[in-house]
Scaffold this motif. Structure first.
Motif, mmCIF file in Angstrom:
data_model
loop_
_atom_site.group_PDB
_atom_site.id
_atom_site.type_symbol
_atom_site.label_atom_id
_atom_site.label_comp_id
_atom_site.label_asym_id
_atom_site.label_seq_id
_atom_site.Cartn_x
_atom_site.Cartn_y
_atom_site.Cartn_z
ATOM 1 N N ILE A 1 161.871 13.206 81.447
ATOM 2 C CA ILE A 1 161.001 12.807 82.608
ATOM 3 C C ILE A 1 159.553 13.358 82.510
ATOM 4 O O ILE A 1 159.479 14.672 82.864
ATOM 5 N N GLU A 2 158.692 12.429 82.641
ATOM 6 C CA GLU A 2 157.395 12.659 83.112
ATOM 7 C C GLU A 2 156.948 12.672 84.421
ATOM 8 O O GLU A 2 157.130 11.737 85.020
ATOM 9 N N TYR A 3 156.360 13.822 85.141
ATOM 10 C CA TYR A 3 155.993 13.403 86.526
ATOM 11 C C TYR A 3 154.739 14.000 86.851
ATOM 12 O O TYR A 3 154.156 15.044 86.297
ATOM 13 N N LEU A 4 154.094 13.587 87.872
ATOM 14 C CA LEU A 4 153.091 14.113 88.511
ATOM 15 C C LEU A 4 153.386 15.051 89.710
ATOM 16 O O LEU A 4 154.050 14.604 90.743
ATOM 17 N N LEU A 5 152.814 16.114 89.920
ATOM 18 C CA LEU A 5 153.187 17.019 90.710
ATOM 19 C C LEU A 5 151.896 17.000 91.603
ATOM 20 O O LEU A 5 150.676 17.446 91.528
#
Ligand SMILES: [Zn+2]
Length: 235
Positions: A9-13
């Motif tokens: 899972i790639e996510y923007l923090l």
């Protein structure tokens, strides 16, 4: 902003959440955006994302399904275009005084627009149509709902908002995507009320939805319509 990664899972923090819980949303472009409480370390955020991974997988899969239904457009006679929830057929006409008109239940596009500018010009004519109509409708709906929500608005703008439907600036300016004009009036009203309520709460907490609920008790159905059908509102 560089995305973080937990397993696959790639996510923007996104920092700055004043709440006690982590907010995870799938944006309209399929980006996973995570807003943790301000004091969380990146490692703590990774752990939260990991614990929510089944929810994220399920929602990403659903996002892919919804977007598979996105429109592939041809600029020929008989092709349908949406306006205020209705589907209207395209007719290429000669000698019209404006590039595009909605007349007698048809979208009449001046043949010269396609002949001289191709599909780019046709697309622009539609965008301009939605911007003009949207400017009138969003202004009048925002003025109608603002006193009910208990806020003052400074200005309304209709433009290309990328993958967002709308936004509200701190100076009382409301921005709406011209694509909203393809949705039924009920949905346009929901988008308007949603943005107006952000003047009270700049988040999606229960307190925010409570404000929406006061003005529009059936907001859940409208929100669901937009989630399911939003991808089909396109040129
Ligand atoms: Zn919102």
């Amino acid at each position: 902003m560089t995305p973080r990664r937990v397993r696959d899972i790639e996510y923007l923090l996104v920092p700055g959440n004043q709440r006690k819980t982590t907010d995870i949303v799938i944006e309209r472009d399929g980006t996973v955006v995570v807003r943790p409480p301000a004091k969380y370390t990146p490692e703590q955020v990774d752990a939260v994302v990991d614990s929510k991974r089944l929810w994220i997988y399920r929602n990403l899969a659903e996002w892919k399904d919804l977007n598979a239904s996105a429109v592939a457009r041809e600029w020929v006679n008989g092709e349908t275009f949406l306006y205020l929830g209705g589907a209207y057929r395209l007719a290429l006409v000669s000698g019209q005084d404006q590039p595009l008109k909605l007349k007698d239940g048809r979208f009449c596009l001046s043949r010269e627009v396609i002949e001289h500018g191709g599909t780019d010009a046709a697309r622009k004519a539609f965008e301009q149509f939605y911007v003009d109509k949207g400017q009138q409708r969003f202004e009048s709906r925002a003025l109608f709902f603002a006193p009910k929500v208990g806020v003052d608005i400074a200005d309304v703008k209709v433009k290309d908002m990328g993958y967002r439907w709308a936004s509200c600036g701190r100076s009382g300016i409301l921005n709406f995507h011209w694509k909203c004009m393809m949705a039924p009036p009920k949905i346009i009203d929901y988008i308007t009320v949603h943005e107006l309520c952000h003047f009270h709460h700049r988040n999606h907490t229960d307190a925010f939805w409570n404000e929406v609920d006061k003005v529009m008790p059936d907001w859940r159905e409208r929100k669901e319509w937009l989630r399911k059908r939003g991808a089909s509102l396109d040129l």
